[in-house]
Design a protein around this motif. Structure first.
Motif, PDB file in Angstrom:
ATOM      1  N   THR A  46       0.838  -1.193   0.000  1.00 25.81           N
ATOM      2  CA  THR A  46       0.000   0.000   0.000  1.00 25.81           C
ATOM      3  C   THR A  46       0.875   1.247   0.000  1.00 25.81           C
ATOM      4  OG1 THR A  46      -1.763  -1.126   1.219  1.00 25.81           O
ATOM      5  CG2 THR A  46      -1.738   1.278   1.356  1.00 25.81           C
ATOM      6  N   VAL A  47       0.480   2.202  -0.805  1.00 21.52           N
ATOM      7  CA  VAL A  47       1.159   3.498  -0.761  1.00 21.52           C
ATOM      8  C   VAL A  47       0.143   4.549  -0.335  1.00 21.52           C
ATOM      9  CG1 VAL A  47       2.732   2.815  -2.603  1.00 21.52           C
ATOM     10  CG2 VAL A  47       0.713   4.156  -3.153  1.00 21.52           C
ATOM     11  N   ILE A  48       0.651   5.539   0.346  1.00 24.42           N
ATOM     12  CA  ILE A  48      -0.224   6.615   0.812  1.00 24.42           C
ATOM     13  C   ILE A  48       0.270   7.938   0.247  1.00 24.42           C
ATOM     14  CG2 ILE A  48      -1.039   7.891   2.854  1.00 24.42           C
ATOM     15  CD1 ILE A  48      -0.828   5.264   4.423  1.00 24.42           C
ATOM     16  N   PHE A  49      -0.657   8.634  -0.373  1.00 26.02           N
ATOM     17  CA  PHE A  49      -0.362   9.988  -0.828  1.00 26.02           C
ATOM     18  C   PHE A  49      -1.089  10.971   0.086  1.00 26.02           C
ATOM     19  CE2 PHE A  49       0.118   7.486  -4.763  1.00 26.02           C
ATOM     20  CZ  PHE A  49       1.372   7.914  -5.167  1.00 26.02           C
ATOM     21  N   VAL A  50      -0.352  11.911   0.584  1.00 24.24           N
ATOM     22  CA  VAL A  50      -0.983  12.952   1.395  1.00 24.24           C
ATOM     23  C   VAL A  50      -1.158  14.167   0.490  1.00 24.24           C
ATOM     24  CG1 VAL A  50      -0.814  14.354   3.475  1.00 24.24           C
ATOM     25  CG2 VAL A  50       0.177  12.047   3.445  1.00 24.24           C
ATOM     26  N   HIS A  51      -2.400  14.472   0.195  1.00 24.33           N
ATOM     27  CA  HIS A  51      -2.674  15.514  -0.788  1.00 24.33           C
ATOM     28  C   HIS A  51      -3.235  16.780  -0.164  1.00 24.33           C
ATOM     29  CE1 HIS A  51      -3.008  12.885  -4.651  1.00 24.33           C
ATOM     30  NE2 HIS A  51      -1.770  13.048  -4.244  1.00 24.33           N
ATOM     31  N   GLY A  52      -2.699  17.885  -0.604  1.00 19.71           N
ATOM     32  CA  GLY A  52      -3.267  19.173  -0.226  1.00 19.71           C
ATOM     33  C   GLY A  52      -4.575  19.362  -0.974  1.00 19.71           C
ATOM     34  N   CYS A  53      -5.604  19.779  -0.274  1.00 20.81           N
ATOM     35  CA  CYS A  53      -6.944  19.897  -0.883  1.00 20.81           C
ATOM     36  C   CYS A  53      -6.948  20.895  -2.037  1.00 20.81           C
ATOM     37  CB  CYS A  53      -7.955  20.332   0.176  1.00 20.81           C
ATOM     38  SG  CYS A  53      -8.068  19.184   1.543  1.00 20.81           S
ATOM     39  N   PHE A  54      -6.202  21.955  -1.890  1.00 27.39           N
ATOM     40  CA  PHE A  54      -6.197  23.006  -2.903  1.00 27.39           C
ATOM     41  C   PHE A  54      -5.513  22.542  -4.191  1.00 27.39           C
ATOM     42  CE2 PHE A  54      -4.118  26.742  -4.835  1.00 27.39           C
ATOM     43  CZ  PHE A  54      -5.233  27.515  -5.102  1.00 27.39           C
ATOM     44  N   TRP A  55      -4.318  22.057  -4.084  1.00 32.77           N
ATOM     45  CA  TRP A  55      -3.539  21.689  -5.277  1.00 32.77           C
ATOM     46  C   TRP A  55      -4.067  20.453  -5.979  1.00 32.77           C
ATOM     47  CZ3 TRP A  55      -0.591  24.940  -7.591  1.00 32.77           C
ATOM     48  CH2 TRP A  55      -0.010  25.980  -6.847  1.00 32.77           C
ATOM     49  N   HIS A  56      -4.601  19.548  -5.195  1.00 42.07           N
ATOM     50  CA  HIS A  56      -5.037  18.278  -5.791  1.00 42.07           C
ATOM     51  C   HIS A  56      -6.548  18.195  -5.957  1.00 42.07           C
ATOM     52  CE1 HIS A  56      -1.020  16.430  -5.700  1.00 42.07           C
ATOM     53  NE2 HIS A  56      -0.851  17.203  -4.655  1.00 42.07           N
ATOM     54  N   ARG A  57      -7.243  19.290  -5.668  1.00 45.17           N
ATOM     55  CA  ARG A  57      -8.684  19.415  -5.924  1.00 45.17           C
ATOM     56  C   ARG A  57      -9.520  18.383  -5.194  1.00 45.17           C
ATOM     57  NH1 ARG A  57      -8.426  23.973  -6.189  1.00 45.17           N
ATOM     58  NH2 ARG A  57     -10.371  24.369  -7.245  1.00 45.17           N
ATOM     59  N   HIS A  58      -9.552  18.498  -3.911  1.00 46.70           N
ATOM     60  CA  HIS A  58     -10.440  17.654  -3.114  1.00 46.70           C
ATOM     61  C   HIS A  58     -11.881  18.044  -3.423  1.00 46.70           C
ATOM     62  CE1 HIS A  58     -11.582  16.059   1.140  1.00 46.70           C
ATOM     63  NE2 HIS A  58     -11.926  15.236   0.180  1.00 46.70           N
ATOM     64  N   GLU A  59     -12.645  17.075  -3.944  1.00 42.53           N
ATOM     65  CA  GLU A  59     -14.014  17.378  -4.365  1.00 42.53           C
ATOM     66  C   GLU A  59     -14.893  17.781  -3.196  1.00 42.53           C
ATOM     67  OE1 GLU A  59     -16.449  15.127  -7.508  1.00 42.53           O
ATOM     68  OE2 GLU A  59     -14.516  14.086  -7.434  1.00 42.53           O
ATOM     69  N   ASN A  60     -15.681  18.789  -3.424  1.00 41.66           N
ATOM     70  CA  ASN A  60     -16.620  19.301  -2.419  1.00 41.66           C
ATOM     71  C   ASN A  60     -15.950  19.718  -1.117  1.00 41.66           C
ATOM     72  OD1 ASN A  60     -18.800  18.704  -4.178  1.00 41.66           O
ATOM     73  ND2 ASN A  60     -18.747  16.586  -3.482  1.00 41.66           N
ATOM     74  N   CYS A  61     -14.723  20.125  -1.196  1.00 44.06           N
ATOM     75  CA  CYS A  61     -13.998  20.540  -0.001  1.00 44.06           C
ATOM     76  C   CYS A  61     -13.861  22.063  -0.015  1.00 44.06           C
ATOM     77  CB  CYS A  61     -12.627  19.882   0.027  1.00 44.06           C
ATOM     78  SG  CYS A  61     -11.616  20.456   1.386  1.00 44.06           S
ATOM     79  N   LYS A  62     -14.061  22.643   1.126  1.00 45.00           N
ATOM     80  CA  LYS A  62     -14.021  24.113   1.184  1.00 45.00           C
ATOM     81  C   LYS A  62     -12.608  24.658   0.940  1.00 45.00           C
ATOM     82  CE  LYS A  62     -13.529  24.278   6.208  1.00 45.00           C
ATOM     83  NZ  LYS A  62     -13.999  24.815   7.475  1.00 45.00           N
ATOM     84  N   TYR A  63     -11.624  23.808   1.099  1.00 45.63           N
ATOM     85  CA  TYR A  63     -10.248  24.267   0.868  1.00 45.63           C
ATOM     86  C   TYR A  63      -9.840  24.228  -0.605  1.00 45.63           C
ATOM     87  CZ  TYR A  63     -10.059  23.715   5.891  1.00 45.63           C
ATOM     88  OH  TYR A  63     -10.327  23.822   7.226  1.00 45.63           O
TER      89      TYR A  63
END
Ligand SMILES: [Zn+2]
Length: 123
Positions: A46-63
């Motif tokens: 398993t690999v884990i990516f820690v994504h910033g909501c802004f740069w990676h476009r977290h859907e429906n996220c206020k950030y």
């Protein structure tokens, strides 16, 4: 200004600490895996990516807001980021590993995050 390839960011360190406290062993930034993932758990493939909501476009996220100026510039930039993320996830899948994306905003709710991680790691 690109926060995309930066390593050892605050959210990433928070996830590492959490995984560590949960008793998981992991490696960091393995270059031999697609996308050189932030956190790698070889035992669980398993690999884990820690994504910033802004740069990676977290859907429906206020950030994940879009700046009002230079809209087109941002939109094409975001599009490229998302495309790249999906390509990497596809490559990970193709070599028989699973990838987990942890969004920056999820780190604040640790109880929920623990459940999410355990679900992925105890399949
Ligand atoms: Zn978010």
């Amino acid at each position: 200004m690109s926060a995309i390839k930066s390593k050892n960011t605050k959210p990433e360190i928070a996830v590492r600490k959490l995984l560590h406290s949960m008793g998981y062993r992991f490696r960091l930034h393995r270059k031999d895996l697609p996308g050189s993932p932030d956190i790698v758990l070889p035992k669980y493939k398993t690999v884990i990516f820690v994504h910033g909501c802004f740069w990676h476009r977290h859907e429906n996220c206020k950030y994940a807001s879009t700046p009002k100026t230079r809209k087109e510039f941002w939109e094409s930039k975001f599009k490229a980021n998302v495309k790249r993320d999906l390509e990497i996830q596809e490559k990970i899948k193709n070599i028989g590993w699973q990838s987990v994306v942890i969004w920056e905003c999820e780190i604040k709710k640790q109880d929920k995050l623990i459940i999410k991680l355990e679900n992925f790691l105890n399949f």
